[in-house]
Write a protein that holds these residues in place. Structure first.
Motif, PDB file in Angstrom:
ATOM      1  N   ALA A   1       0.808  -1.219   0.000  1.00 24.04           N
ATOM      2  CA  ALA A   1       0.000   0.000   0.000  1.00 24.04           C
ATOM      3  C   ALA A   1       0.844   1.273   0.000  1.00 24.04           C
ATOM      4  O   ALA A   1       0.362   2.340  -0.392  1.00 24.04           O
ATOM      5  CB  ALA A   1      -0.937   0.006   1.206  1.00 24.04           C
ATOM      6  N   LYS A   2       2.098   1.155   0.403  1.00 27.72           N
ATOM      7  CA  LYS A   2       2.950   2.329   0.522  1.00 27.72           C
ATOM      8  C   LYS A   2       3.213   2.939  -0.849  1.00 27.72           C
ATOM      9  O   LYS A   2       3.583   2.262  -1.799  1.00 27.72           O
ATOM     10  CB  LYS A   2       4.274   1.954   1.194  1.00 27.72           C
ATOM     11  N   ASP A   3       3.007   4.223  -0.956  1.00 30.62           N
ATOM     12  CA  ASP A   3       3.260   4.998  -2.171  1.00 30.62           C
ATOM     13  C   ASP A   3       2.381   4.614  -3.358  1.00 30.62           C
ATOM     14  O   ASP A   3       2.659   5.001  -4.496  1.00 30.62           O
ATOM     15  CB  ASP A   3       4.734   4.877  -2.592  1.00 30.62           C
ATOM     16  N   MET A   4       1.304   3.856  -3.119  1.00 32.22           N
ATOM     17  CA  MET A   4       0.371   3.538  -4.208  1.00 32.22           C
ATOM     18  C   MET A   4      -0.440   4.773  -4.575  1.00 32.22           C
ATOM     19  O   MET A   4      -0.768   5.590  -3.715  1.00 32.22           O
ATOM     20  CB  MET A   4      -0.570   2.417  -3.784  1.00 32.22           C
ATOM     21  N   ASP A   5      -0.772   4.905  -5.851  1.00 31.55           N
ATOM     22  CA  ASP A   5      -1.609   6.010  -6.318  1.00 31.55           C
ATOM     23  C   ASP A   5      -3.055   5.730  -5.918  1.00 31.55           C
ATOM     24  O   ASP A   5      -3.637   4.736  -6.365  1.00 31.55           O
ATOM     25  CB  ASP A   5      -1.504   6.122  -7.834  1.00 31.55           C
ATOM     26  N   PRO A   6      -3.659   6.562  -5.073  1.00 25.39           N
ATOM     27  CA  PRO A   6      -5.028   6.290  -4.627  1.00 25.39           C
ATOM     28  C   PRO A   6      -6.031   6.229  -5.775  1.00 25.39           C
ATOM     29  O   PRO A   6      -7.057   5.550  -5.679  1.00 25.39           O
ATOM     30  CB  PRO A   6      -5.339   7.446  -3.673  1.00 25.39           C
ATOM     31  N   ARG A   7      -5.737   6.887  -6.894  1.00 23.34           N
ATOM     32  CA  ARG A   7      -6.683   6.905  -8.016  1.00 23.34           C
ATOM     33  C   ARG A   7      -6.824   5.548  -8.698  1.00 23.34           C
ATOM     34  O   ARG A   7      -7.754   5.334  -9.476  1.00 23.34           O
ATOM     35  CB  ARG A   7      -6.266   7.973  -9.035  1.00 23.34           C
ATOM     36  N   LYS A   8      -5.931   4.639  -8.403  1.00 23.64           N
ATOM     37  CA  LYS A   8      -6.032   3.298  -8.974  1.00 23.64           C
ATOM     38  C   LYS A   8      -7.110   2.457  -8.287  1.00 23.64           C
ATOM     39  O   LYS A   8      -7.432   1.375  -8.765  1.00 23.64           O
ATOM     40  CB  LYS A   8      -4.683   2.580  -8.869  1.00 23.64           C
ATOM     41  N   PHE A   9      -7.661   2.971  -7.198  1.00 23.14           N
ATOM     42  CA  PHE A   9      -8.594   2.187  -6.409  1.00 23.14           C
ATOM     43  C   PHE A   9     -10.045   2.643  -6.548  1.00 23.14           C
ATOM     44  O   PHE A   9     -10.931   2.071  -5.943  1.00 23.14           O
ATOM     45  CB  PHE A   9      -8.183   2.217  -4.928  1.00 23.14           C
ATOM     46  N   PHE A  10     -10.281   3.689  -7.333  1.00 26.01           N
ATOM     47  CA  PHE A  10     -11.660   4.152  -7.487  1.00 26.01           C
ATOM     48  C   PHE A  10     -11.901   4.699  -8.882  1.00 26.01           C
ATOM     49  O   PHE A  10     -10.978   5.122  -9.585  1.00 26.01           O
ATOM     50  CB  PHE A  10     -12.023   5.200  -6.430  1.00 26.01           C
ATOM     51  N   ASP A  11     -13.169   4.664  -9.274  1.00 30.38           N
ATOM     52  CA  ASP A  11     -13.631   5.229 -10.539  1.00 30.38           C
ATOM     53  C   ASP A  11     -14.736   6.225 -10.195  1.00 30.38           C
ATOM     54  O   ASP A  11     -15.828   5.841  -9.792  1.00 30.38           O
ATOM     55  CB  ASP A  11     -14.168   4.124 -11.450  1.00 30.38           C
ATOM     56  N   ASP A  12     -14.433   7.504 -10.317  1.00 29.17           N
ATOM     57  CA  ASP A  12     -15.397   8.541  -9.936  1.00 29.17           C
ATOM     58  C   ASP A  12     -16.211   9.055 -11.121  1.00 29.17           C
ATOM     59  O   ASP A  12     -16.982  10.020 -10.994  1.00 29.17           O
ATOM     60  CB  ASP A  12     -14.699   9.707  -9.235  1.00 29.17           C
ATOM     61  N   SER A  13     -16.070   8.423 -12.285  1.00 32.11           N
ATOM     62  CA  SER A  13     -16.700   8.947 -13.500  1.00 32.11           C
ATOM     63  C   SER A  13     -18.225   8.926 -13.438  1.00 32.11           C
ATOM     64  O   SER A  13     -18.880   9.824 -13.993  1.00 32.11           O
ATOM     65  CB  SER A  13     -16.219   8.156 -14.722  1.00 32.11           C
ATOM     66  N   PHE A  14     -18.793   7.931 -12.786  1.00 26.06           N
ATOM     67  CA  PHE A  14     -20.253   7.830 -12.749  1.00 26.06           C
ATOM     68  C   PHE A  14     -20.864   8.959 -11.924  1.00 26.06           C
ATOM     69  O   PHE A  14     -21.849   9.585 -12.323  1.00 26.06           O
ATOM     70  CB  PHE A  14     -20.669   6.463 -12.197  1.00 26.06           C
TER      71      PHE A  14
END
Length: 366
Positions: A338-351
């Motif tokens: 989890a360290k230094d992972m890009d948080p945007r890889k875990f969610f899709d906010d497009s809807f």
């Protein structure tokens, strides 16, 4: 108030106890289980003679799908109301709403393809994704930890918890996260100064506290109100700390987003409309919460409504990088991935962003 029918709420228990109780061993076991379930699901898709589609449309034109909520807490309310008020039907969906004891069992059901959507903590979703599961947050209804550290009457201050036991639902849930945040807030080291004990579902924590099996617990509403009525008291309102955290929201499989985005869009529109309806209609929201929470206690339901629905539930359930970054920072203490992972890889906010930009959400509040 009558207990909800089995057509409205189905209890599904996949496995409630890990083979070992330490947090380190629990996470090793759980991440392995996520990978195992994903592998078995893939095998069935590839070599199975024919796959039964639980999400096929019926003769009424409604598409049948299943979702699971993962705690008996008022923050889980949107899909309950969407079903009871016919909002899912409005978007051509027939949704079977299933209960699981905690997010761990719910996530296993999602990975295995038993459900298409979850109402769950962002932390559990990120944990599964780090373990190799193809899962994604698509909305965040509550973006902080609406929980309280509550203690028995004889525990007057947090320092007295040294050598005592603090109850949570399960390791890896947002309740577990709240426990460690609360203890560290008071300068206590989790599992060293204070034992953290898995009790099970939220509904089991107050009886455990009352029976002195544990001396403190992390509770959400309406359990907070019930515990106060029994003489227990709040040592810390965790929500008052103002921590941005993807606490409760909507999760699905990445494959569904890629292959069937229209299903995700309709499902999310129904959830967003249910939130708006709940904020405008307290009586309806309390009636629905009472049915699913299996209580007719008006004081408990009113507290839950005012705190969880009116105060903290987001009109625009948009997942943010900051809220997921907090999730990853917490997970990094147990999982180096989890360290230094890009948080945007875990969610899709497009809807949610599309609903926001189109004026759909604003129109619900006019």
């Amino acid at each position: 108030m009558a207990r909800p029918s089995t057509t409205a709420v189905t209890m599904k228990r996949i496995q409630t106890k890990p083979p070992e109780t330490s947090r380190k061993n629990f996470y090793r076991w759980q991440y392995g289980k996520f990978r195992c379930v994903a592998f078995l699901t893939l095998s069935l898709i590839v070599i199975g003679p024919g796959q039964h589609r639980s999400d096929a449309a019926d003769s009424t034109g409604l598409r049948k799908i299943r979702m699971a909520f993962t705690s008996l807490s008022a923050v889980m309310m949107p899909p309950w109301l969407a079903r009871e008020a016919g909002i899912f039907n409005k978007y051509s969906l027939e949704v079977e709403v299933i209960a699981t004891p905690t997010g761990v069992e719910g996530m296993n059901a999602l990975i295995a393809g038993e459900v298409q959507f979850l109402q769950i903590s962002g932390g559990t979703t990120a944990s599964a994704a780090l373990g190799g599961a193809d899962v994604m947050i698509v909305g965040t209804a509550v973006d902080t930890l609406v929980q309280s550290l509550m203690a028995r009457p004889e525990i007057e201050k947090a320092e007295q918890l040294r050598g005592k036991s603090l109850g949570i639902t399960r390791f890896g849930t947002s309740i577990d996260v709240g426990a460690r945040i609360a203890l560290r807030h008071f300068g206590l080291v989790p599992e060293k100064d204070v034992a953290i004990v898995q009790i099970g579902g939220m509904e089991s924590l107050v009886p455990a506290l009352q029976g002195n099996r544990i001396q403190a617990a992390i509770l959400s509403y309406p359990a907070v109100t019930l515990a106060k009525k029994l003489g227990h008291h709040v040592l810390l309102d965790i929500s008052a700390l103002g921590i941005s955290y993807a606490s409760t929201g909507m999760t699905t499989r990445g494959r569904i987003i890629r292959e069937d985005p229209d299903l995700v869009r309709r499902y999310m529109m129904a959830q967003v409309e249910a939130i708006a309806r709940a904020k405008r209609d307290k009586n309806l929201a309390m009636t629905v919460m009472g049915k699913y929470l299996r209580t007719s206690n008006s004081a408990s339901l009113s507290d839950a409504y005012e705190i969880d629905v009116q105060k903290y539930m987001l009109k625009v359930p948009l997942t943010t990088a900051d809220a997921v970054r907090s999730v990853l920072e917490d997970l990094a203490t147990r999982n180096p991935k989890a360290k230094d992972m890009d948080p945007r890889k875990f969610f899709d906010d497009s809807f949610v962003r599309q609903m926001q930009s189109s004026g759909f959400i604003d129109a619900l509040y006019r």
